[in-house]
Motif scaffolding. Structure first.
Motif, PDB file in Angstrom:
ATOM      1  N   HIS A 192      65.702  85.602 -37.120  1.00  0.00           N
ATOM      2  CA  HIS A 192      64.469  85.449 -36.360  1.00  0.00           C
ATOM      3  C   HIS A 192      63.256  85.105 -37.230  1.00  0.00           C
ATOM      4  O   HIS A 192      62.318  84.452 -36.771  1.00  0.00           O
ATOM      5  CB  HIS A 192      64.185  86.714 -35.558  1.00  0.00           C
ATOM      6  CG  HIS A 192      63.212  86.504 -34.449  1.00  0.00           C
ATOM      7  ND1 HIS A 192      61.886  86.827 -34.528  1.00  0.00           N
ATOM      8  CD2 HIS A 192      63.363  85.953 -33.224  1.00  0.00           C
ATOM      9  CE1 HIS A 192      61.276  86.521 -33.414  1.00  0.00           C
ATOM     10  NE2 HIS A 192      62.151  85.971 -32.599  1.00  0.00           N
ATOM     11  N   ASP A 219      61.360  83.219 -28.314  1.00  0.00           N
ATOM     12  CA  ASP A 219      62.265  83.911 -27.377  1.00  0.00           C
ATOM     13  C   ASP A 219      63.696  83.437 -27.546  1.00  0.00           C
ATOM     14  O   ASP A 219      64.639  84.230 -27.590  1.00  0.00           O
ATOM     15  CB  ASP A 219      61.816  83.658 -25.935  1.00  0.00           C
ATOM     16  CG  ASP A 219      60.526  84.388 -25.618  1.00  0.00           C
ATOM     17  OD1 ASP A 219      60.224  85.352 -26.347  1.00  0.00           O
ATOM     18  OD2 ASP A 219      59.843  83.980 -24.671  1.00  0.00           O
ATOM     19  N   LEU A 220      63.836  82.115 -27.627  1.00  0.00           N
ATOM     20  CA  LEU A 220      65.159  81.539 -27.804  1.00  0.00           C
ATOM     21  C   LEU A 220      65.762  81.996 -29.139  1.00  0.00           C
ATOM     22  O   LEU A 220      66.943  82.324 -29.241  1.00  0.00           O
ATOM     23  CB  LEU A 220      65.054  80.010 -27.759  1.00  0.00           C
ATOM     24  CG  LEU A 220      66.373  79.262 -27.683  1.00  0.00           C
ATOM     25  CD1 LEU A 220      67.106  79.635 -26.406  1.00  0.00           C
ATOM     26  CD2 LEU A 220      66.132  77.756 -27.732  1.00  0.00           C
ATOM     27  N   ARG A 221      64.884  82.043 -30.146  1.00  0.00           N
ATOM     28  CA  ARG A 221      65.348  82.452 -31.471  1.00  0.00           C
ATOM     29  C   ARG A 221      65.782  83.916 -31.451  1.00  0.00           C
ATOM     30  O   ARG A 221      66.730  84.312 -32.123  1.00  0.00           O
ATOM     31  CB  ARG A 221      64.230  82.232 -32.491  1.00  0.00           C
ATOM     32  CG  ARG A 221      64.755  81.801 -33.842  1.00  0.00           C
ATOM     33  CD  ARG A 221      63.689  81.223 -34.723  1.00  0.00           C
ATOM     34  NE  ARG A 221      62.621  82.156 -34.960  1.00  0.00           N
ATOM     35  CZ  ARG A 221      61.343  81.930 -34.652  1.00  0.00           C
ATOM     36  NH1 ARG A 221      61.000  80.780 -34.094  1.00  0.00           N
ATOM     37  NH2 ARG A 221      60.422  82.820 -34.890  1.00  0.00           N
ATOM     38  N   PHE A 278      67.056  85.491 -28.876  1.00  0.00           N
ATOM     39  CA  PHE A 278      68.369  85.479 -28.216  1.00  0.00           C
ATOM     40  C   PHE A 278      69.462  85.075 -29.215  1.00  0.00           C
ATOM     41  O   PHE A 278      70.523  85.695 -29.300  1.00  0.00           O
ATOM     42  CB  PHE A 278      68.324  84.502 -27.041  1.00  0.00           C
ATOM     43  CG  PHE A 278      69.620  84.370 -26.312  1.00  0.00           C
ATOM     44  CD1 PHE A 278      70.085  85.391 -25.503  1.00  0.00           C
ATOM     45  CD2 PHE A 278      70.404  83.233 -26.461  1.00  0.00           C
ATOM     46  CE1 PHE A 278      71.292  85.278 -24.839  1.00  0.00           C
ATOM     47  CE2 PHE A 278      71.612  83.116 -25.802  1.00  0.00           C
ATOM     48  CZ  PHE A 278      72.046  84.142 -24.985  1.00  0.00           C
ATOM     49  N   LEU A 279      69.161  84.053 -29.994  1.00  0.00           N
ATOM     50  CA  LEU A 279      70.119  83.559 -30.981  1.00  0.00           C
ATOM     51  C   LEU A 279      70.383  84.611 -32.074  1.00  0.00           C
ATOM     52  O   LEU A 279      71.511  84.776 -32.539  1.00  0.00           O
ATOM     53  CB  LEU A 279      69.568  82.280 -31.609  1.00  0.00           C
ATOM     54  CG  LEU A 279      70.617  81.409 -32.250  1.00  0.00           C
ATOM     55  CD1 LEU A 279      71.390  80.678 -31.164  1.00  0.00           C
ATOM     56  CD2 LEU A 279      69.959  80.416 -33.211  1.00  0.00           C
ATOM     57  N   ILE A 285      70.293  87.786 -31.776  1.00  0.00           N
ATOM     58  CA  ILE A 285      71.189  88.821 -31.229  1.00  0.00           C
ATOM     59  C   ILE A 285      72.632  88.324 -31.231  1.00  0.00           C
ATOM     60  O   ILE A 285      73.562  89.028 -31.639  1.00  0.00           O
ATOM     61  CB  ILE A 285      70.756  89.191 -29.792  1.00  0.00           C
ATOM     62  CG1 ILE A 285      69.483  90.022 -29.831  1.00  0.00           C
ATOM     63  CG2 ILE A 285      71.849  89.975 -29.084  1.00  0.00           C
ATOM     64  CD1 ILE A 285      68.996  90.435 -28.465  1.00  0.00           C
ATOM     65  N   LEU A 286      72.787  87.079 -30.813  1.00  0.00           N
ATOM     66  CA  LEU A 286      74.119  86.480 -30.772  1.00  0.00           C
ATOM     67  C   LEU A 286      74.739  86.462 -32.173  1.00  0.00           C
ATOM     68  O   LEU A 286      75.913  86.800 -32.357  1.00  0.00           O
ATOM     69  CB  LEU A 286      73.992  85.055 -30.229  1.00  0.00           C
ATOM     70  CG  LEU A 286      75.139  84.547 -29.389  1.00  0.00           C
ATOM     71  CD1 LEU A 286      75.301  85.404 -28.152  1.00  0.00           C
ATOM     72  CD2 LEU A 286      74.908  83.088 -29.009  1.00  0.00           C
ATOM     73  N   ILE A 332      69.071  94.762 -31.372  1.00  0.00           N
ATOM     74  CA  ILE A 332      67.994  95.005 -30.406  1.00  0.00           C
ATOM     75  C   ILE A 332      67.082  96.136 -30.867  1.00  0.00           C
ATOM     76  O   ILE A 332      65.972  96.284 -30.363  1.00  0.00           O
ATOM     77  CB  ILE A 332      68.506  95.265 -28.961  1.00  0.00           C
ATOM     78  CG1 ILE A 332      69.408  96.469 -28.898  1.00  0.00           C
ATOM     79  CG2 ILE A 332      69.189  94.036 -28.380  1.00  0.00           C
ATOM     80  CD1 ILE A 332      69.716  96.874 -27.460  1.00  0.00           C
TER      81      ILE A 332
END
Lengths: 237, 333
Positions: free
Chosen positions: B82, B98-100, B102-103, B105-106, B247
């Motif tokens: 991130h 936001d997208l980053r 999500f990524l 976490i993935l 998270i």
């Protein structure tokens, strides 16, 4: 494979549990469609013989042929998948699972239980009534029926049943006997049984295991007349 | 069933007692709300470490001491993905924070799963006949993970600086500002508690896992490849722990201390919940998480004894085991 060949051939197997040499040469055959029984005193090695066939205590030496395939070196799940159902000593019912789940888990293909349901509930009508109960809440006899039913869910060609009568009331034993007898029309059965009366009524063939070795095999009708032999190896008359 | 009922009554009484104590020792409704919210936040993170620990122990008889390490790795991976710099710099490729997030976490989930699968297949599998060796091994792996983090990311703890929308949000209640991110994590936690419960109750793999907890040898004798199930469960448990770290990172940052602190609290959760009981682990997480927050608030207000909060899981463990030696939902052995 030839239909007159035995479905199971156990040849000179040696099994160790830890340091202990439990089986020191066990050999016998199980003909297709028969009920055969392993007899012998406590600790003679009957249960270990069944576990050796299942690969749960893998033999170090010898061969075990099931329908022509050598089972030595195969993992238990693989051996089961070849078509062998195992009903262990003390039943090993999953106590926290319902009767239904205990049967479902034994499916090898989707729909096995639906396909075999009629046969199972025909043999053990009580199970239908108990379907939603937890395995741990069943009586000993009901658990034994469930354990056998569980082995019937997939299309097994050989059932290994260890001490089905253990700890059960005579009435229940009668019910089990008639179920096993009817079952033998469908599949081959190898039984371990201490209850000689039950064994002699059910089985056509016997093998006596004595001190980790197969001592003698033959037809049950000969054995019941040979009191000296019974006395010598089984200590019952 | 009766035992289950007394288990539920015990846990409800303990939680109610905590809440009453929290209400009595809070200055106003606002601080009470903060305490409860941060307690539940802590509880969900604990659950994500403890659930894997509990299911893996129940099924495989392996106490995975590396579970806290996976939590820590998850936090570092998420942080790294991130933020600018570090091993992987995604800020140029994906400017949307936001997208980053999500990524990131993935990425943490994938790394956790890969490391977990390797640990089970490569290192644990040869040792199933030797339980003590497994214990030493997973303990060793937890140390290796910490040293790896030291090597890759240095020893200084990171605090999360790159904001994104969920992390920035606040809402006001009782004249007190609350972070939406805490609520977000609590929501995810409750969702996972229910989702894993459904997975265990309703699916075939769930039936196999529950049966395997009782007698994995019999499951195998029915024709099920139990070792493959072991690998799957172990991998899943490690991935969930790494997800927890990921998270947690936007709030707690990433630090080496996460590994042992979360492991110890999670062990307390699993034992006081009752070994092998999923319900016990979920309920135990909530109890321990709330207790930590309540004690932190109490010590900040009255005692000035910050260590009280970190002692809480073990104190609670002792208390519960005195009341019920096999844990809240444990089978009497």
């Amino acid at each position: 494979m030839n239909p007159t060949d035995p479905i199971l051939t156990v040849q000179a197997i040696h099994t160790f549990i830890g340091q202990f040499h439990i089986l020191e040469g066990v050999s016998f055959t199980v003909p297709r469609g028969s009920i055969s029984v392993l007899l012998g005193r406590n600790g003679a090695g009957k249960t270990t013989t069944l576990k050796s066939i299942m690969g749960m205590t893998p033999p170090r030496e010898g061969t075990i042929l099931f329908d022509g395939q050598n089972l030595i070196g195969k993992r238990p799940y693989h051996i089961a998948q070849l078509g062998i159902g195992y009903v262990p000593e003390h039943r090993a019912i999953f106590k926290e699972l319902t009767v239904r789940e205990n049967l479902e888990i034994a499916e090898r293909k989707r729909g096995d239980l639906a396909r075999r349901g009629d046969l199972i509930f025909d043999l053990f009508p009580d199970l239908k009534r108990l379907y939603t109960l937890l395995g741990g809440n069943l009586s000993g006899g009901q658990q034994q029926m469930l354990a056998i039913a569980r082995a019937l869910v997939p299309d097994n060609r050989l059932l290994l049943i260890d001490e089905p009568s253990e700890g059960l009331a005579p009435v229940i034993i009668e019910q089990l006997m008639s179920a096993i007898e009817r079952l033998s029309a469908q599949t081959t059965i190898l039984l371990v049984e201490q209850n000689f009366r039950m064994a002699s009524k059910l089985a056509q063939l016997y093998t006596i295991i004595d001190d980790g070795r197969s001592a003698i095999s033959g037809s049950m009708s000969d054995l019941v007349r040979d009191e000296a032999l019974i006395q010598r190896y089984l200590g019952v008359a | 069933m009766l035992r289950q009922r007394t288990s539920w009554i015990t846990i409800i009484i303990l939680i109610a007692a905590l809440l009453i104590f929290a209400a009595a020792t809070s200055r106003n409704l606002g601080t009470f709300g903060i305490t409860v919210l941060s307690g539940l936040f802590q509880a969900m993170l604990l659950f994500l470490v403890a659930s894997g620990l509990s299911i893996i122990f129940g099924l495989m008889d392996v106490l995975n001491f590396a579970q806290g390490g996976f939590f820590m790795i998850g936090a570092y991976v998420a942080y790294d993905v991130h933020h600018p710099g570090g091993l992987i710099d995604m800020t140029g490729a994906i400017p949307n924070a936001d997208l980053r997030f999500f990524l990131s976490i993935l990425a943490a989930i994938v790394i956790g799963a890969l490391l977990g699968a390797f640990l089970e297949r490569g290192l644990l599998r040869p040792l199933y006949a030797r339980p003590i060796f497994q214990l030493v091994l997973t303990f060793g792996v937890s140390l290796v993970l910490v040293e790896a983090v030291r090597f890759i990311w240095s020893t200084t703890p990171y605090s999360w600086t790159a904001l994104f929308s969920v992390r920035e949000g606040y809402f006001t209640l009782f004249e007190q500002q609350f972070s939406t991110y805490r609520l977000f994590v609590i929501g995810i936690g409750f969702f996972l508690i229910v989702a894993i419960a459904l997975l265990l109750q309703r699916t075939r793999i769930g039936i196999i896992i529950r049966a395997g907890v009782e007698d994995s040898g019999m499951v195998e004798a029915l024709g099920i490849n139990v070792r493959a199930v072991f690998t799957l469960v172990f991998t899943f448990g490690c991935a969930v722990a790494a997800f927890g770290g990921a998270i947690a990172a936007p709030f707690l940052g990433a630090s080496i201390g996460m590994s042992s602190s979360f492991l110890l609290s999670a062990i307390a959760v699993v034992v006081l919940g009752g070994l092998g009981s999923y319900v016990g682990t979920a309920a135990g997480s909530i109890l321990v998480g709330l207790a930590i927050a309540v004690m932190a608030n109490y010590s900040a207000e009255f005692l000035n004894l910050p260590v009280l909060a970190s002692m809480t899981p073990m104190l609670l463990l002792v208390l519960v085991l005195l009341l019920r030696p096999s844990g809240l939902f444990g089978e009497r052995r």
